[in-house]
Design an enzyme around this catalytic site. Structure first.
Site, PDB file in Angstrom:
ATOM      1  N   GLY A   8       0.816  -1.215   0.000  1.00 20.47           N
ATOM      2  CA  GLY A   8       0.000   0.000   0.000  1.00 20.47           C
ATOM      3  C   GLY A   8       0.845   1.258   0.000  1.00 20.47           C
ATOM      4  O   GLY A   8       0.452   2.299   0.487  1.00 20.47           O
ATOM      5  N   SER A 105      -7.966  -0.274  12.635  1.00 19.00           N
ATOM      6  CA  SER A 105      -8.676   1.010  12.676  1.00 19.00           C
ATOM      7  C   SER A 105      -9.412   1.154  13.998  1.00 19.00           C
ATOM      8  O   SER A 105      -9.765   0.171  14.636  1.00 19.00           O
ATOM      9  CB  SER A 105      -9.687   1.088  11.532  1.00 19.00           C
ATOM     10  OG  SER A 105     -10.528   2.211  11.726  1.00 19.00           O
ATOM     11  N   SER A 106      -9.675   2.401  14.387  1.00 18.51           N
ATOM     12  CA  SER A 106     -10.374   2.670  15.647  1.00 18.51           C
ATOM     13  C   SER A 106     -11.827   2.203  15.592  1.00 18.51           C
ATOM     14  O   SER A 106     -12.497   2.099  16.611  1.00 18.51           O
ATOM     15  CB  SER A 106     -10.357   4.172  15.946  1.00 18.51           C
ATOM     16  OG  SER A 106     -10.943   4.874  14.857  1.00 18.51           O
ATOM     17  N   CYS A 107     -12.328   1.886  14.393  1.00 16.99           N
ATOM     18  CA  CYS A 107     -13.734   1.487  14.280  1.00 16.99           C
ATOM     19  C   CYS A 107     -13.967   0.073  14.801  1.00 16.99           C
ATOM     20  O   CYS A 107     -15.095  -0.415  14.850  1.00 16.99           O
ATOM     21  CB  CYS A 107     -14.202   1.577  12.834  1.00 16.99           C
ATOM     22  SG  CYS A 107     -13.394   0.345  11.822  1.00 16.99           S
ATOM     23  N   TYR A 134     -16.472  -3.386   7.559  1.00 19.46           N
ATOM     24  CA  TYR A 134     -15.041  -3.008   7.545  1.00 19.46           C
ATOM     25  C   TYR A 134     -14.421  -3.300   8.903  1.00 19.46           C
ATOM     26  O   TYR A 134     -13.328  -3.856   8.993  1.00 19.46           O
ATOM     27  CB  TYR A 134     -14.979  -1.522   7.212  1.00 19.46           C
ATOM     28  CG  TYR A 134     -13.657  -0.815   7.303  1.00 19.46           C
ATOM     29  CD1 TYR A 134     -13.410   0.073   8.350  1.00 19.46           C
ATOM     30  CD2 TYR A 134     -12.686  -0.971   6.333  1.00 19.46           C
ATOM     31  CE1 TYR A 134     -12.223   0.778   8.427  1.00 19.46           C
ATOM     32  CE2 TYR A 134     -11.492  -0.261   6.391  1.00 19.46           C
ATOM     33  CZ  TYR A 134     -11.269   0.617   7.440  1.00 19.46           C
ATOM     34  OH  TYR A 134     -10.095   1.332   7.515  1.00 19.46           O
ATOM     35  N   HIS A 177     -12.768  10.616   3.733  1.00 19.59           N
ATOM     36  CA  HIS A 177     -13.061  10.879   5.145  1.00 19.59           C
ATOM     37  C   HIS A 177     -13.392  12.353   5.318  1.00 19.59           C
ATOM     38  O   HIS A 177     -13.191  13.162   4.413  1.00 19.59           O
ATOM     39  CB  HIS A 177     -11.853  10.490   6.001  1.00 19.59           C
ATOM     40  CG  HIS A 177     -11.657   9.021   6.117  1.00 19.59           C
ATOM     41  ND1 HIS A 177     -10.708   8.328   5.418  1.00 19.59           N
ATOM     42  CD2 HIS A 177     -12.327   8.077   6.837  1.00 19.59           C
ATOM     43  CE1 HIS A 177     -10.771   7.039   5.718  1.00 19.59           C
ATOM     44  NE2 HIS A 177     -11.737   6.867   6.575  1.00 19.59           N
TER      45      HIS A 177
HETATM   46  N1  LIG Z   1      -7.206   7.104   6.496  1.00 18.82           N
HETATM   47  C1  LIG Z   1      -7.647   6.920   7.732  1.00 18.82           C
HETATM   48  O1  LIG Z   1      -8.265   7.810   8.349  1.00 18.82           O
HETATM   49  C2  LIG Z   1      -7.407   5.620   8.431  1.00 18.82           C
HETATM   50  C3  LIG Z   1      -6.763   4.548   7.798  1.00 18.82           C
HETATM   51  N2  LIG Z   1      -6.579   3.378   8.491  1.00 18.82           N
HETATM   52  C4  LIG Z   1      -5.918   2.213   7.876  1.00 18.82           C
HETATM   53  O2  LIG Z   1      -4.626   2.592   7.410  1.00 18.82           O
HETATM   54  C5  LIG Z   1      -4.301   1.835   6.240  1.00 18.82           C
HETATM   55  C6  LIG Z   1      -3.943   2.778   5.108  1.00 18.82           C
HETATM   56  O3  LIG Z   1      -5.024   3.665   4.911  1.00 18.82           O
HETATM   57  P1  LIG Z   1      -4.861   4.896   3.891  1.00 18.82           P
HETATM   58  O4  LIG Z   1      -3.416   5.100   3.585  1.00 18.82           O
HETATM   59  O5  LIG Z   1      -5.671   6.024   4.432  1.00 18.82           O
HETATM   60  O6  LIG Z   1      -5.593   4.328   2.594  1.00 18.82           O
HETATM   61  P2  LIG Z   1      -5.341   4.673   1.065  1.00 18.82           P
HETATM   62  O7  LIG Z   1      -6.609   4.374   0.364  1.00 18.82           O
HETATM   63  O8  LIG Z   1      -4.720   6.019   0.938  1.00 18.82           O
HETATM   64  O9  LIG Z   1      -4.228   3.585   0.648  1.00 18.82           O
HETATM   65  C7  LIG Z   1      -4.574   2.237   0.539  1.00 18.82           C
HETATM   66  C8  LIG Z   1      -3.613   1.612  -0.435  1.00 18.82           C
HETATM   67  O10 LIG Z   1      -3.934   0.238  -0.593  1.00 18.82           O
HETATM   68  C9  LIG Z   1      -3.905  -0.084  -1.971  1.00 18.82           C
HETATM   69  N3  LIG Z   1      -4.810  -1.185  -2.271  1.00 18.82           N
HETATM   70  C10 LIG Z   1      -6.142  -1.241  -2.056  1.00 18.82           C
HETATM   71  N4  LIG Z   1      -6.619  -2.419  -2.484  1.00 18.82           N
HETATM   72  C11 LIG Z   1      -5.571  -3.125  -2.991  1.00 18.82           C
HETATM   73  C12 LIG Z   1      -5.424  -4.404  -3.589  1.00 18.82           C
HETATM   74  N5  LIG Z   1      -6.468  -5.204  -3.792  1.00 18.82           N
HETATM   75  N6  LIG Z   1      -4.198  -4.777  -4.010  1.00 18.82           N
HETATM   76  C13 LIG Z   1      -3.133  -3.972  -3.844  1.00 18.82           C
HETATM   77  N7  LIG Z   1      -3.192  -2.750  -3.265  1.00 18.82           N
HETATM   78  C14 LIG Z   1      -4.412  -2.341  -2.856  1.00 18.82           C
HETATM   79  C15 LIG Z   1      -4.348   1.195  -2.672  1.00 18.82           C
HETATM   80  O11 LIG Z   1      -3.899   1.191  -4.017  1.00 18.82           O
HETATM   81  P3  LIG Z   1      -4.875   1.783  -5.164  1.00 18.82           P
HETATM   82  O12 LIG Z   1      -5.325   3.139  -4.677  1.00 18.82           O
HETATM   83  O13 LIG Z   1      -3.991   1.834  -6.365  1.00 18.82           O
HETATM   84  O14 LIG Z   1      -6.014   0.821  -5.289  1.00 18.82           O
HETATM   85  C16 LIG Z   1      -3.666   2.258  -1.827  1.00 18.82           C
HETATM   86  O15 LIG Z   1      -2.357   2.491  -2.288  1.00 18.82           O
HETATM   87  C17 LIG Z   1      -5.515   0.954   5.943  1.00 18.82           C
HETATM   88  O16 LIG Z   1      -5.340  -0.319   6.518  1.00 18.82           O
HETATM   89  C18 LIG Z   1      -6.642   1.694   6.655  1.00 18.82           C
HETATM   90  O17 LIG Z   1      -7.693   0.810   7.013  1.00 18.82           O
HETATM   91  C19 LIG Z   1      -7.013   3.215   9.787  1.00 18.82           C
HETATM   92  C20 LIG Z   1      -7.661   4.251  10.427  1.00 18.82           C
HETATM   93  C21 LIG Z   1      -7.872   5.527   9.815  1.00 18.82           C
HETATM   94  C1  LIG Z   2     -11.293   6.155  10.158  1.00 16.51           C
HETATM   95  C2  LIG Z   2     -12.751   5.837  10.233  1.00 16.51           C
HETATM   96  O1  LIG Z   2     -13.413   6.523   9.180  1.00 16.51           O
HETATM   97  C3  LIG Z   2     -14.756   6.152   8.984  1.00 16.51           C
HETATM   98  O2  LIG Z   2     -15.523   6.457  10.119  1.00 16.51           O
HETATM   99  P1  LIG Z   2     -15.888   7.969  10.445  1.00 16.51           P
HETATM  100  O3  LIG Z   2     -14.833   8.540  11.296  1.00 16.51           O
HETATM  101  O4  LIG Z   2     -17.314   8.042  10.932  1.00 16.51           O
HETATM  102  O5  LIG Z   2     -15.829   8.568   8.981  1.00 16.51           O
HETATM  103  P2  LIG Z   2     -15.831   9.976   8.321  1.00 16.51           P
HETATM  104  O6  LIG Z   2     -14.482  10.592   8.506  1.00 16.51           O
HETATM  105  O7  LIG Z   2     -16.300   9.762   6.920  1.00 16.51           O
HETATM  106  O8  LIG Z   2     -17.001  10.800   9.096  1.00 16.51           O
HETATM  107  C4  LIG Z   2     -16.797  11.380  10.332  1.00 16.51           C
HETATM  108  C5  LIG Z   2     -17.979  12.279  10.670  1.00 16.51           C
HETATM  109  O9  LIG Z   2     -17.910  13.436   9.805  1.00 16.51           O
HETATM  110  C6  LIG Z   2     -19.213  13.768   9.330  1.00 16.51           C
HETATM  111  N1  LIG Z   2     -19.108  14.488   8.060  1.00 16.51           N
HETATM  112  C7  LIG Z   2     -19.569  15.749   7.859  1.00 16.51           C
HETATM  113  N2  LIG Z   2     -19.368  16.145   6.575  1.00 16.51           N
HETATM  114  C8  LIG Z   2     -18.741  15.090   5.977  1.00 16.51           C
HETATM  115  C9  LIG Z   2     -18.270  14.915   4.638  1.00 16.51           C
HETATM  116  O10 LIG Z   2     -18.408  15.773   3.749  1.00 16.51           O
HETATM  117  N3  LIG Z   2     -17.631  13.724   4.383  1.00 16.51           N
HETATM  118  C10 LIG Z   2     -17.487  12.766   5.331  1.00 16.51           C
HETATM  119  N4  LIG Z   2     -16.836  11.612   5.010  1.00 16.51           N
HETATM  120  N5  LIG Z   2     -17.954  12.889   6.619  1.00 16.51           N
HETATM  121  C11 LIG Z   2     -18.563  14.049   6.915  1.00 16.51           C
HETATM  122  C12 LIG Z   2     -19.863  12.399   9.206  1.00 16.51           C
HETATM  123  O11 LIG Z   2     -21.272  12.574   9.157  1.00 16.51           O
HETATM  124  C13 LIG Z   2     -19.404  11.723  10.481  1.00 16.51           C
HETATM  125  O12 LIG Z   2     -20.164  12.161  11.566  1.00 16.51           O
HETATM  126  C14 LIG Z   2     -14.854   4.685   8.677  1.00 16.51           C
HETATM  127  O13 LIG Z   2     -14.046   4.366   7.583  1.00 16.51           O
HETATM  128  C15 LIG Z   2     -14.325   3.930   9.830  1.00 16.51           C
HETATM  129  O14 LIG Z   2     -14.319   2.552   9.502  1.00 16.51           O
HETATM  130  C16 LIG Z   2     -12.962   4.385  10.164  1.00 16.51           C
HETATM  131  O15 LIG Z   2     -12.079   3.573  10.347  1.00 16.51           O
END
Ligand SMILES: NC(=O)C1=CN([C@@H]2O[C@H](COP(=O)(O)OP(=O)(O)OC[C@H]3O[C@@H](n4cnc5c(N)ncnc54)[C@H](OP(=O)(O)O)[C@@H]3O)[C@@H](O)[C@H]2O)C=CC1
Ligand SMILES: C[C@H]1O[C@H](OP(=O)(O)OP(=O)(O)OC[C@H]2O[C@@H](n3cnc4c(=O)[nH]c(N)nc43)[C@H](O)[C@@H]2O)[C@@H](O)[C@@H](O)C1=O
Length: 319
Positions: A8, A105-107, A134, A177
């Site tokens: 990733g 993830s925190s979820c 998820y 997000h």
């Molecule tokens: N962002 C957040 O707020 C949070 C993220 N996390 C966790 O952190 C980790 C990284 O998240 P984040 O960097 O935000 O996610 P991104 O979507 O930015 O990155 C995910 C990466 O995984 C790759 N990927 C997805 N599916 C496949 C597949 N089938 N084969 C190979 N590569 C794949 C994507 O490549 P491509 O785009 O080319 O498909 C991308 O490069 C994840 O495990 C996520 O659950 C946890 C909590 C919060």
């Molecule tokens: C990292 C975490 O991220 C996800 O959980 P989440 O935190 O609920 O996600 P979120 O960031 O999309 O929303 C946070 C809050 O924000 C409000 N909100 C307002 N306006 C917009 C808006 O425009 N977009 C989005 N996305 N949310 C919005 C929305 O209504 C909610 O109350 C899951 O992937 C979960 O599995 C996980 O791991």
């Protein structure tokens, strides 16, 4: 000189971890793009692991999205993430890889978990419906690591990030997000001279936001912990460690902060037809703090830096 496979690496977290590893100059880094290696393909992952035999794997690849994406594509989120995790963790073991770090993830915690949420709150209550598939996949990832540790002596570790943000984030208007979604929406309102920006939900939920460079540092900190320290701090089940800032903010206050950073001065309207999701999910970060790591980036400067990155990269953003 270890050979580390970062799964990733083109994503927000994987990219930050890659930057940190390359800056350290200590290790040989293996990467494959999604097009080069689809991690849902078990045979392809088996062949890759057998051919490359990395010394360690960092699993930062996943199907990732915000509340709308999770709520709209639940089959994709549980199926793809179960496959990615089972393939990478299972085939790493089959190829003799001894060290692995899994990002959950925190979820994973119950919707009504006492706040802040400690690691032992896992599996003590029902999950938030908007991202339960998820979350179930992520819990399975923790249990895969834990089980290969217990049965085969593997040193497979799990970190649970809170909501993350920063350079390389996904700014898709619907599937991203909240923080990147608001940066894009307020930015476009300023550029378009609009007087109103709509926010989803009531604005009352609270979220914790950790800068992705801090997450990368924390990931490598946990990866480098000696095994006895990791195991002593994840008893009784060798499970997982929370990573966060220990502070949260309401969505309404986040929106006001993004408005300030982007220079938006119009009205903010809350569309309560959109879901709020979990009311609050503040992480208890005391275990990681006790082992010597704390987040450093405050939200306001982190947001300003992310907005500047967004402005530089707007033309090439993931759609
Ligand atoms: N962002 C957040 O707020 C949070 C993220 N996390 C966790 O952190 C980790 C990284 O998240 P984040 O960097 O935000 O996610 P991104 O979507 O930015 O990155 C995910 C990466 O995984 C790759 N990927 C997805 N599916 C496949 C597949 N089938 N084969 C190979 N590569 C794949 C994507 O490549 P491509 O785009 O080319 O498909 C991308 O490069 C994840 O495990 C996520 O659950 C946890 C909590 C919060
Ligand atoms: C990292 C975490 O991220 C996800 O959980 P989440 O935190 O609920 O996600 P979120 O960031 O999309 O929303 C946070 C809050 O924000 C409000 N909100 C307002 N306006 C917009 C808006 O425009 N977009 C989005 N996305 N949310 C919005 C929305 O209504 C909610 O109350 C899951 O992937 C979960 O599995 C996980 O791991």
């Amino acid at each position: 000189m270890a050979r580390i496979y970062v799964a990733g690496h083109r994503g927000m977290v994987g990219g930050a971890i890659l930057r940190r590893l390359l800056a350290g100059g200590r290790d040989v880094i293996l990467t494959r793009t999604h097009a080069e290696l689809d991690l849902t393909d078990q045979a392809a992952v088996r062949d890759f692991m057998a051919a490359e035999r990395p010394d360690a794997v960092i699993l930062a690849a996943a199907r990732v999205g915000g509340i709308h994406a999770n709520n709209t594509y639940p089959a994709d989120f549980i199926y793809d993430n179960l496959l990615i995790q089972a393939n990478v963790i299972g085939q790493a073991h089959a190829a003799g890889v001894q060290r692995l770090l899994f990002l959950g993830s925190s979820c994973i915690y119950p919707r009504e978990a006492p706040q802040p949420m400690a690691e032992d709150a896992l599996l003590t209550g029902v999950l938030e419906p908007t991202n339960e598939p998820y979350a179930i996949a992520k819990i399975a990832g923790i249990k895969l690591c834990e089980s290969f540790a217990r049965q085969h002596g593997r040193d497979y570790r799990s970190v649970m990030p809170t909501n993350l943000y920063g350079p390389g984030d996904n700014f898709h208007p619907e599937n991203s997000h909240v923080l990147p979604a608001l940066i894009r929406r307020f930015h476009e309102a300023v550029r378009g001279g609009r007087g109103e920006v709509v926010i989803w939900g009531t604005g009352t939920p609270r979220r914790e936001f950790l800068h992705v460079d801090d997450m990368a540092e924390a990931s490598l900190f946990v990866m480098d912990l000696d095994r006895a320290t990791y195991e002593a701090n994840t008893r009784p089940m060798l499970s997982h460690i929370n990573v966060g800032t220990g502070e949260d903010i309401s969505i309404a206050d986040l929106a006001r902060l993004v408005a300030e950073v982007t220079g938006y001065r119009g009205r903010i309207r809350f569309d309560t037809s959109r879901p709020d999701g979990t009311p609050r999910k503040l992480m208890d970060v005391s275990r990681l703090a006790a082992m010597g790591w704390r987040a450093r980036t405050a939200l306001r400067p982190g947001l300003e830096e992310t907005y500047q990155w967004f402005l530089r990269e707007a033309a090439s953003l993931r759609q």
